[in-house]
Design a protein around this motif. Structure first.
Motif, PDB file in Angstrom:
ATOM      1  N   ASN A  69       0.824  -1.208   0.000  1.00  0.00           N
ATOM      2  CA  ASN A  69       0.000   0.000   0.000  1.00  0.00           C
ATOM      3  C   ASN A  69       0.855   1.254   0.000  1.00  0.00           C
ATOM      4  O   ASN A  69       1.968   1.263   0.510  1.00  0.00           O
ATOM      5  N   TYR A  70       0.294   2.311  -0.558  1.00  0.00           N
ATOM      6  CA  TYR A  70       0.874   3.643  -0.436  1.00  0.00           C
ATOM      7  C   TYR A  70      -0.262   4.598  -0.105  1.00  0.00           C
ATOM      8  O   TYR A  70      -1.435   4.267  -0.282  1.00  0.00           O
ATOM      9  N   TYR A  71       0.106   5.762   0.421  1.00  0.00           N
ATOM     10  CA  TYR A  71      -0.885   6.643   1.025  1.00  0.00           C
ATOM     11  C   TYR A  71      -0.778   8.058   0.493  1.00  0.00           C
ATOM     12  O   TYR A  71       0.318   8.560   0.249  1.00  0.00           O
ATOM     13  N   VAL A  72      -1.931   8.703   0.369  1.00  0.00           N
ATOM     14  CA  VAL A  72      -2.007  10.133   0.094  1.00  0.00           C
ATOM     15  C   VAL A  72      -2.688  10.739   1.316  1.00  0.00           C
ATOM     16  O   VAL A  72      -3.868  10.498   1.556  1.00  0.00           O
ATOM     17  N   TYR A  73      -1.898  11.488   2.098  1.00  0.00           N
ATOM     18  CA  TYR A  73      -2.380  12.057   3.355  1.00  0.00           C
ATOM     19  C   TYR A  73      -2.858  13.490   3.163  1.00  0.00           C
ATOM     20  O   TYR A  73      -2.241  14.270   2.430  1.00  0.00           O
ATOM     21  N   PHE A  74      -3.926  13.818   3.880  1.00  0.00           N
ATOM     22  CA  PHE A  74      -4.452  15.170   3.935  1.00  0.00           C
ATOM     23  C   PHE A  74      -4.472  15.598   5.402  1.00  0.00           C
ATOM     24  O   PHE A  74      -4.512  14.752   6.295  1.00  0.00           O
ATOM     25  N   HIS A  75      -4.478  16.879   5.648  1.00  0.00           N
ATOM     26  CA  HIS A  75      -4.490  17.364   7.027  1.00  0.00           C
ATOM     27  C   HIS A  75      -5.755  16.857   7.721  1.00  0.00           C
ATOM     28  O   HIS A  75      -6.869  17.065   7.240  1.00  0.00           O
ATOM     29  N   CYS A  76      -5.574  16.196   8.848  1.00  0.00           N
ATOM     30  CA  CYS A  76      -6.687  15.532   9.534  1.00  0.00           C
ATOM     31  C   CYS A  76      -7.670  16.497  10.185  1.00  0.00           C
ATOM     32  O   CYS A  76      -8.774  16.097  10.547  1.00  0.00           O
ATOM     33  N   LYS A  77      -7.322  17.756  10.318  1.00  0.00           N
ATOM     34  CA  LYS A  77      -8.233  18.731  10.927  1.00  0.00           C
ATOM     35  C   LYS A  77      -9.035  19.494   9.875  1.00  0.00           C
ATOM     36  O   LYS A  77      -9.685  20.489  10.189  1.00  0.00           O
ATOM     37  N   THR A  78      -8.982  19.012   8.636  1.00  0.00           N
ATOM     38  CA  THR A  78      -9.800  19.588   7.569  1.00  0.00           C
ATOM     39  C   THR A  78     -10.964  18.642   7.287  1.00  0.00           C
ATOM     40  O   THR A  78     -11.032  17.542   7.828  1.00  0.00           O
ATOM     41  N   SER A  79     -11.854  19.060   6.413  1.00  0.00           N
ATOM     42  CA  SER A  79     -12.989  18.217   6.016  1.00  0.00           C
ATOM     43  C   SER A  79     -12.733  17.523   4.680  1.00  0.00           C
ATOM     44  O   SER A  79     -13.666  17.023   4.053  1.00  0.00           O
ATOM     45  N   ILE A  80     -11.482  17.472   4.251  1.00  0.00           N
ATOM     46  CA  ILE A  80     -11.163  16.946   2.919  1.00  0.00           C
ATOM     47  C   ILE A  80     -11.566  15.481   2.779  1.00  0.00           C
ATOM     48  O   ILE A  80     -12.279  15.115   1.832  1.00  0.00           O
ATOM     49  N   ILE A  81     -11.148  14.626   3.690  1.00  0.00           N
ATOM     50  CA  ILE A  81     -11.498  13.200   3.588  1.00  0.00           C
ATOM     51  C   ILE A  81     -13.009  13.016   3.714  1.00  0.00           C
ATOM     52  O   ILE A  81     -13.606  12.217   2.986  1.00  0.00           O
ATOM     53  N   GLU A  82     -13.628  13.768   4.598  1.00  0.00           N
ATOM     54  CA  GLU A  82     -15.089  13.697   4.752  1.00  0.00           C
ATOM     55  C   GLU A  82     -15.785  14.027   3.430  1.00  0.00           C
ATOM     56  O   GLU A  82     -16.721  13.338   3.014  1.00  0.00           O
ATOM     57  N   THR A  83     -15.298  15.062   2.754  1.00  0.00           N
ATOM     58  CA  THR A  83     -15.870  15.440   1.456  1.00  0.00           C
ATOM     59  C   THR A  83     -15.634  14.352   0.419  1.00  0.00           C
ATOM     60  O   THR A  83     -16.546  14.003  -0.350  1.00  0.00           O
ATOM     61  N   ILE A  84     -14.435  13.797   0.393  1.00  0.00           N
ATOM     62  CA  ILE A  84     -14.130  12.722  -0.557  1.00  0.00           C
ATOM     63  C   ILE A  84     -15.036  11.524  -0.304  1.00  0.00           C
ATOM     64  O   ILE A  84     -15.570  10.928  -1.248  1.00  0.00           O
ATOM     65  N   LYS A  85     -15.262  11.183   0.956  1.00  0.00           N
ATOM     66  CA  LYS A  85     -16.155  10.073   1.292  1.00  0.00           C
ATOM     67  C   LYS A  85     -17.576  10.337   0.813  1.00  0.00           C
ATOM     68  O   LYS A  85     -18.252   9.438   0.304  1.00  0.00           O
ATOM     69  N   GLU A  86     -18.045  11.586   0.961  1.00  0.00           N
ATOM     70  CA  GLU A  86     -19.392  11.949   0.508  1.00  0.00           C
ATOM     71  C   GLU A  86     -19.513  11.818  -1.004  1.00  0.00           C
ATOM     72  O   GLU A  86     -20.527  11.350  -1.514  1.00  0.00           O
ATOM     73  N   VAL A  87     -18.490  12.250  -1.714  1.00  0.00           N
ATOM     74  CA  VAL A  87     -18.543  12.245  -3.182  1.00  0.00           C
ATOM     75  C   VAL A  87     -18.258  10.861  -3.756  1.00  0.00           C
ATOM     76  O   VAL A  87     -18.952  10.406  -4.663  1.00  0.00           O
ATOM     77  N   TYR A  88     -17.241  10.175  -3.225  1.00  0.00           N
ATOM     78  CA  TYR A  88     -16.770   8.939  -3.844  1.00  0.00           C
ATOM     79  C   TYR A  88     -17.054   7.670  -3.051  1.00  0.00           C
ATOM     80  O   TYR A  88     -16.914   6.573  -3.597  1.00  0.00           O
ATOM     81  N   GLY A  89     -17.418   7.798  -1.800  1.00  0.00           N
ATOM     82  CA  GLY A  89     -17.776   6.643  -0.984  1.00  0.00           C
ATOM     83  C   GLY A  89     -16.789   5.496  -1.074  1.00  0.00           C
ATOM     84  O   GLY A  89     -15.616   5.638  -0.795  1.00  0.00           O
ATOM     85  N   GLU A  90     -17.278   4.357  -1.518  1.00  0.00           N
ATOM     86  CA  GLU A  90     -16.513   3.106  -1.548  1.00  0.00           C
ATOM     87  C   GLU A  90     -15.477   3.026  -2.676  1.00  0.00           C
ATOM     88  O   GLU A  90     -14.774   2.037  -2.784  1.00  0.00           O
ATOM     89  N   LYS A  91     -15.382   4.046  -3.513  1.00  0.00           N
ATOM     90  CA  LYS A  91     -14.388   4.015  -4.593  1.00  0.00           C
ATOM     91  C   LYS A  91     -12.963   4.072  -4.060  1.00  0.00           C
ATOM     92  O   LYS A  91     -12.020   3.750  -4.765  1.00  0.00           O
ATOM     93  N   PHE A  92     -12.828   4.526  -2.808  1.00  0.00           N
ATOM     94  CA  PHE A  92     -11.514   4.624  -2.182  1.00  0.00           C
ATOM     95  C   PHE A  92     -11.488   3.813  -0.901  1.00  0.00           C
ATOM     96  O   PHE A  92     -12.521   3.566  -0.290  1.00  0.00           O
ATOM     97  N   SER A  93     -10.278   3.466  -0.484  1.00  0.00           N
ATOM     98  CA  SER A  93     -10.044   2.947   0.863  1.00  0.00           C
ATOM     99  C   SER A  93      -9.480   4.112   1.656  1.00  0.00           C
ATOM    100  O   SER A  93      -8.718   4.929   1.124  1.00  0.00           O
ATOM    101  N   TYR A  94      -9.848   4.177   2.927  1.00  0.00           N
ATOM    102  CA  TYR A  94      -9.471   5.319   3.748  1.00  0.00           C
ATOM    103  C   TYR A  94      -8.718   4.872   4.995  1.00  0.00           C
ATOM    104  O   TYR A  94      -8.935   3.768   5.491  1.00  0.00           O
ATOM    105  N   GLN A  95      -7.900   5.763   5.508  1.00  0.00           N
ATOM    106  CA  GLN A  95      -7.296   5.587   6.816  1.00  0.00           C
ATOM    107  C   GLN A  95      -7.846   6.737   7.659  1.00  0.00           C
ATOM    108  O   GLN A  95      -7.319   7.855   7.635  1.00  0.00           O
ATOM    109  N   GLY A  96      -8.931   6.463   8.348  1.00  0.00           N
ATOM    110  CA  GLY A  96      -9.563   7.474   9.192  1.00  0.00           C
ATOM    111  C   GLY A  96      -9.919   8.721   8.422  1.00  0.00           C
ATOM    112  O   GLY A  96     -10.425   8.659   7.307  1.00  0.00           O
TER     113      GLY A  96
END
Length: 125
Positions: A69-96
């Protein structure tokens, strides 16, 4: 390319390094497409990081504990991953709320990932 960043990426397994270089290229292309301005390339926590003048930092990583695995990290105090989850859901695997997780055998969808990167690159805009 920052020589320290290049040294770190070149220490990773060849396939992982190739994927991270691909993501790096996509970061710069996305920044240019959205007129973000100059991206600063550096190491944060020993990993390649890309700082946007109008956004949030993107960090790339690989861990020995999860060698495929390799990772693309975003700042955890932003809503970026939350937004990605809303838009793309299961298309990605997430780490928190901090990372997208990619498997080396997974085909990278550049257009979809570019959209995710743009959310971070222009986060404060």
């Amino acid at each position: 390319m920052d020589s320290k960043v290049q040294e770190v990426i070149n220490l990773y397994p060849k396939e992982i390094a190739q994927r991270l270089y691909q993501v790096r290229t996509l970061i710069y292309a996305t920044a240019q497409e959205h007129n973000i301005g100059a991206i600063t390339e550096t190491l944060k926590w020993g990993e390649p990081s890309y700082i946007s003048p109008v956004g949030s930092t993107i960090r790339l990583g690989w861990k020995k504990q999860t060698p495929d695995n390799y990772y693309v990290y975003f700042h955890c105090k932003t809503s970026i991953i939350e937004t990605i989850k809303e838009v793309y859901g299961e298309k990605f695997s997430y780490q928190g709320n901090r990372a997208l997780v990619f498997n080396i055998n997974q085909t990278l969808n550049n257009a979809t990932l570019a959209h995710c990167l743009s959310l971070s690159l222009k986060y404060k805009k």
